[in-house]
Motif scaffolding. Structure first.
Motif, PDB file in Angstrom:
ATOM      1  N   VAL A 330       0.836  -1.201   0.000  1.00  0.00           N
ATOM      2  CA  VAL A 330       0.000   0.000   0.000  1.00  0.00           C
ATOM      3  C   VAL A 330       0.873   1.254   0.000  1.00  0.00           C
ATOM      4  O   VAL A 330       0.584   2.236  -0.697  1.00  0.00           O
ATOM      5  CB  VAL A 330      -0.941  -0.003   1.218  1.00  0.00           C
ATOM      6  CG1 VAL A 330      -1.698   1.321   1.329  1.00  0.00           C
ATOM      7  CG2 VAL A 330      -1.926  -1.157   1.121  1.00  0.00           C
ATOM      8  N   ALA A 331       1.954   1.223   0.773  1.00  0.00           N
ATOM      9  CA  ALA A 331       2.839   2.386   0.858  1.00  0.00           C
ATOM     10  C   ALA A 331       3.443   2.723  -0.499  1.00  0.00           C
ATOM     11  O   ALA A 331       3.462   3.888  -0.917  1.00  0.00           O
ATOM     12  CB  ALA A 331       3.947   2.129   1.886  1.00  0.00           C
ATOM     13  N   VAL A 332       3.949   1.720  -1.212  1.00  0.00           N
ATOM     14  CA  VAL A 332       4.567   1.957  -2.517  1.00  0.00           C
ATOM     15  C   VAL A 332       3.530   2.432  -3.527  1.00  0.00           C
ATOM     16  O   VAL A 332       3.765   3.373  -4.300  1.00  0.00           O
ATOM     17  CB  VAL A 332       5.285   0.695  -3.012  1.00  0.00           C
ATOM     18  CG1 VAL A 332       5.756   0.868  -4.441  1.00  0.00           C
ATOM     19  CG2 VAL A 332       6.464   0.367  -2.103  1.00  0.00           C
ATOM     20  N   VAL A 333       2.350   1.800  -3.525  1.00  0.00           N
ATOM     21  CA  VAL A 333       1.292   2.204  -4.465  1.00  0.00           C
ATOM     22  C   VAL A 333       0.860   3.642  -4.196  1.00  0.00           C
ATOM     23  O   VAL A 333       0.671   4.441  -5.123  1.00  0.00           O
ATOM     24  CB  VAL A 333       0.096   1.238  -4.365  1.00  0.00           C
ATOM     25  CG1 VAL A 333      -1.095   1.763  -5.162  1.00  0.00           C
ATOM     26  CG2 VAL A 333       0.488  -0.150  -4.870  1.00  0.00           C
ATOM     27  N   LEU A 334       0.694   3.995  -2.923  1.00  0.00           N
ATOM     28  CA  LEU A 334       0.286   5.356  -2.575  1.00  0.00           C
ATOM     29  C   LEU A 334       1.363   6.363  -2.956  1.00  0.00           C
ATOM     30  O   LEU A 334       1.063   7.445  -3.488  1.00  0.00           O
ATOM     31  CB  LEU A 334      -0.001   5.441  -1.080  1.00  0.00           C
ATOM     32  CG  LEU A 334      -0.476   6.803  -0.566  1.00  0.00           C
ATOM     33  CD1 LEU A 334      -1.778   7.209  -1.239  1.00  0.00           C
ATOM     34  CD2 LEU A 334      -0.668   6.763   0.950  1.00  0.00           C
ATOM     35  N   ALA A 335       2.641   6.031  -2.688  1.00  0.00           N
ATOM     36  CA  ALA A 335       3.733   6.945  -3.049  1.00  0.00           C
ATOM     37  C   ALA A 335       3.774   7.173  -4.558  1.00  0.00           C
ATOM     38  O   ALA A 335       4.024   8.284  -5.025  1.00  0.00           O
ATOM     39  CB  ALA A 335       5.067   6.383  -2.559  1.00  0.00           C
ATOM     40  N   TYR A 336       3.511   6.116  -5.320  1.00  0.00           N
ATOM     41  CA  TYR A 336       3.469   6.262  -6.784  1.00  0.00           C
ATOM     42  C   TYR A 336       2.273   7.100  -7.216  1.00  0.00           C
ATOM     43  O   TYR A 336       2.369   7.921  -8.130  1.00  0.00           O
ATOM     44  CB  TYR A 336       3.411   4.883  -7.429  1.00  0.00           C
ATOM     45  CG  TYR A 336       3.347   4.908  -8.938  1.00  0.00           C
ATOM     46  CD1 TYR A 336       4.435   5.321  -9.692  1.00  0.00           C
ATOM     47  CD2 TYR A 336       2.192   4.521  -9.607  1.00  0.00           C
ATOM     48  CE1 TYR A 336       4.385   5.350 -11.080  1.00  0.00           C
ATOM     49  CE2 TYR A 336       2.125   4.540 -10.994  1.00  0.00           C
ATOM     50  CZ  TYR A 336       3.228   4.955 -11.727  1.00  0.00           C
ATOM     51  OH  TYR A 336       3.153   4.987 -13.095  1.00  0.00           O
TER      52      TYR A 336
END
Length: 781
Positions: A330-336
């Motif tokens: 979730v963190a990586v998807v949100l940062a992207y």
């Protein structure tokens, strides 16, 4: 271990909603941190990526005459990789608008590969199509489809413009359609007067013979120090050539401006990532502990069955595995997903590829690091949480009050204070982490408020960055004395001075130089330290230039002039008295005598300060009527590019302040409701021995406000330190005095609002907890 796997896996089905919520909370926090870090990297590298994408030249030379001699010299300069020739045309749209610069390459390869923001590239075979920079579009209001119409200076006027800016253009009238707007490295300076237009080879062929100058775009090689080597060679060539007057403009000024802009934003984003991560870890710890606390009864059963502590901890750790896998994703998807919001500030106009952007370094390494950190937090929570089951329970702290008695007015408040400061052994960590969350929120809000207050105070005081006047007027060098005398006779002007600008060769570098000669009233350069130079042998350096040279006050520097060298003593550090200086805080200030002795290519402007009782706009309008070509869009003093850079990121600390206010409200609400829930049995016992419902509410209200006061007492000083550190870092990057402002009224309002909000939330939670009678509450326990 098989039992731990079975028990832990079974919880996945029963508590999937809690796992999902926990993963979302940790993912949002991780996404904010990774997004800020990726945004900081994107902001810091925007200028370099744009110069690589646009293949922009490193140096631009404006040659008034003798191009062949300059070209022959460039062929022999070791640091020059290649160069291209273009027709350089200067003109005005109206007397009130400063010069337009239209540069048209003779070759289709031209001046690089423009990075389009919108529109298209001009057709090389059409002379009536042009490309403008994004900054030019913002300064002039021109857009795709508009017609650029300006009057150009004739070739014979090229050498007169600097000496006489009142020269009326006598060259061709240019009309061309704007078909494209590009992102250009020169936009890094955020100049409010820059007007750069790019023509086509067809334009150069049609108007080249009528151009005021030849423009030479120069690309240097990749060897270290190539720019400095070229500047030394250019200075030597200028001193030996009488037939090829030129002016060389290095991209180093653009790079410095971009560096100033990105440094302010990157500092803010790193502070955001650090504080948001810290606050997020507290929130995650609270949520994780609540999630694990739901299995306390199950852990007690395992303990009764003789299950070792390691197996009990392993069971809870296994129950949290889906959360540990889900959260980093979730963190990586949100940062992207939030990457299109970056770069921030001035660097946004320098981004060659706006939109979604994946940063493998941050996303991969950051995602793995976030996973390991969450695993460490989870392990600590389950390990120390299971140690509680095997330790002796801590005795509850008792409140001693004079006279005792349930009806003593101070007793409910004293008990509430004990509940806040001496929580019971059961789930003590939950309450302490909640209080810690409030402290972090207060510190963040206070630090952000202090940063914004200091920034506003700095940008509102033009004299703090070297502009102690209200208006500037361009003047012909030969008429400056008469114009200054007329201005001095103006009763609406409190102070008038002549400000001369030029260049000097200092320690092998060409730097901008200024001198101010007062004519009426007090007007002098703004000094950071030391004093104003008073003779030919003294000089004041910009604070950044002083650092670059590694000098101190009292040291000497070498100025070269007419083939000779002169040693000058540094008597102060001064801010440049002109907003459009090429390098902010990297200039020198000389005494008028020193300027006459060492400066080249000089020009003169009048600077004036309007008397306090006069209408500034009306006075400037009158001056415009008297001197039509003197008052232009450069006349009103505006903040230099680096100062405007930090003005553009002022919203970041405001957003941080709002984020921390929200975080603090959530933490206070959590702490108040947790106190009411965790102390429900204690309140029931108190009510069974005579406490009224109102006194029970007082207990909970006192507990909540006590926690708020303790958090404020710790958080406000920490916030002041954090805000001071952040603003000092930004001011240090600008080489200006910090002048930190502590907004005392805002801090007082924050403390009072915190106490009031905590008491209000406590009353709401108390009403919910005290709906039932003491007997029902004890049976529920």
């Amino acid at each position: 271990m098989a039992v731990a796997w079975y028990v832990g896996r079974a919880s996945w089905r029963r508590r999937w909603q809690g796992i999902l919520l926990l993963g979302l909370v940790a993912g949002i926090v991780g996404g904010a941190v990774l997004g800020a870090l990726a945004g900081a990297r994107r902001t810091a590298t925007a200028y370099d990526r744009l110069t690589n994408a646009s293949q922009a030249p490193h140096v631009v030379m404006f040659v008034l005459d003798g191009y062949d001699e300059v070209a022959a010299w460039l062929e022999d300069v070791p640091s020059v990789d290649h160069f291209e020739r273009a027709a350089g045309m200067i003109g005005r749209r109206s007397p009130q608008q400063d010069w337009y610069s239209l540069d048209a390459p003779y070759d289709s390869v031209g001046l690089g590969t423009p990075v389009l923001d919108r529109g298209r590239l001009p057709d090389p075979d059409r002379a009536d199509e042009v490309l403008i920079t994004l900054r030019t579009a913002r300064n002039t209001g021109l857009d795709i489809g508009d017609v650029l119409d300006f009057h150009a200076y004739a070739p014979e006027q090229g050498g007169l413009i600097n000496d006489d800016p009142w020269t009326v253009p006598e060259g061709p009238r240019i009309r061309a359609e704007v078909v494209g707007i590009s992102r250009d490295p020169t936009d890094a300076q955020l100049s409010q007067t820059i007007k750069i237009v790019f023509g086509t080879p067809a334009f150069a062929k049609q108007y080249g013979s009528e151009a005021a100058s030849d423009l030479v775009a120069i690309w240097l090689d990749d060897t270290p120090g190539a720019d400095a080597a070229f500047q030394r060679a250019a200075a030597e060539f200028a001193s030996t050539s009488d037939s090829a007057p030129f002016n060389a403009v290095s991209s180093a000024a653009d790079e410095d401006s971009a560096d100033h802009a990105s440094r302010a934003v990157v500092t803010g984003l790193l502070i955001f990532a650090l504080v948001a991560g810290l606050a997020g870890i507290v929130t995650i710890g609270q949520a994780l502990r609540r999630y694990l606390a739901r299995a306390d009864d199950q852990q007690e059963v395992l303990l009764a069955l003789g299950t070792p502590r390691a197996d009990r901890a392993a069971a809870q750790l296994i129950s949290a595995l889906p959360f540990l896998v889900f959260a980093p994703v979730v963190a990586v998807v949100l940062a992207y997903a939030v990457s299109p919001a970056f770069p921030l500030g001035a660097a946004r106009s320098l981004e060659p590829s706006p939109g979604l952007h994946a940063d493998p370094l941050v996303f991969v390494i950051g995602g793995v690091a976030w996973l390991l950190l969450l695993a460490l937090i989870t392990f600590a929570a389950v390990w120390f949480g299971n140690s509680r089951a095997t330790s002796e329970p801590r005795r509850r702290a008792m409140v001693r009050t004079p006279g005792g008695g349930a009806n003593t007015a101070a007793l409910p408040a004293a008990i509430g204070l004990t509940f806040a400061l001496f929580p019971g052994a059961r789930r003590r960590t939950l309450q302490r982490t909640a209080v810690f969350g409030v402290i972090v929120a207060i510190a963040g809000a206070v630090g952000s408020a202090l940063f914004v207050a200091s920034l506003d105070d700095f940008t509102a005081s033009s004299e703090r960055y070297g502009l102690p006047y209200d208006v500037t007027l361009e003047m012909p060098n030969g008429q400056s004395r008469s114009v200054l005398d007329r201005l001095a006779a103006n009763a609406d002007l409190e102070a008038v001075a002549g400000a001369r600008g030029g260049t000097v060769e200092l320690e092998g570098r060409i730097v901008d130089a200024y001198a101010i000669a007062p004519v009426k009233g007090a007007m002098s350069p703004t000094m950071e330290s030391g004093r104003v130079p008073t003779g030919e042998s003294e000089i004041a350096l910009g604070p950044k230039l002083l650092d670059d040279f590694g000098k101190e006050l009292g040291d000497t520097v070498i100025v070269a002039t007419d083939g000779a060298e002169q040693e000058l003593t540094i008597v102060g550090t001064a801010y440049a008295p002109m907003p459009e200086s090429a390098g902010f805080n990297s200039e020198v200030v000389l005494a008028p005598d020193g300027f006459d002795a060492y400066a080249n290519d000089f020009y003169v402007q009048a600077i004036a300060r309007v008397r306090p009782a006069a209408d500034v706009e009306a006075v400037i309008a009158d001056l415009d009527d008297l001197f039509p070509y003197a008052v232009s869009d450069e006349s009103l003093p505006h903040a230099p590019g680096p100062v405007r850079n930090i003005e553009q990121v002022a919203r970041l600390p405001l957003a941080l302040a709002l984020f921390f206010v929200f975080l603090g409200a959530a933490a206070i609400t959590h702490a108040a409701f947790m106190t009411a829930t965790e102390r429900r049995r204690d309140i029931a016992v108190l009510r069974s021995i005579g406490f009224t419902r109102r006194q029970g509410m007082t207990v909970i209200g006192a507990a909540a406000t006590s926690m708020a006061l303790v958090a404020a007492a710790i958080g406000i000083p920490l916030g002041i330190l954090a805000g001071r550190f952040g603003w000092n870092a930004v001011a240090s990057g600008l080489h200006v005095e910090p002048g930190t402002i502590v907004p005392l009224l805002s801090l007082l309002a924050l403390a009072l609002g915190l106490v009031a909000f905590s008491y209000l939330v406590a009353m709401v939670s108390a009403r919910r907890s005290l709906r039932s009678g003491p007997g029902a509450m004890l049976r529920a326990e």
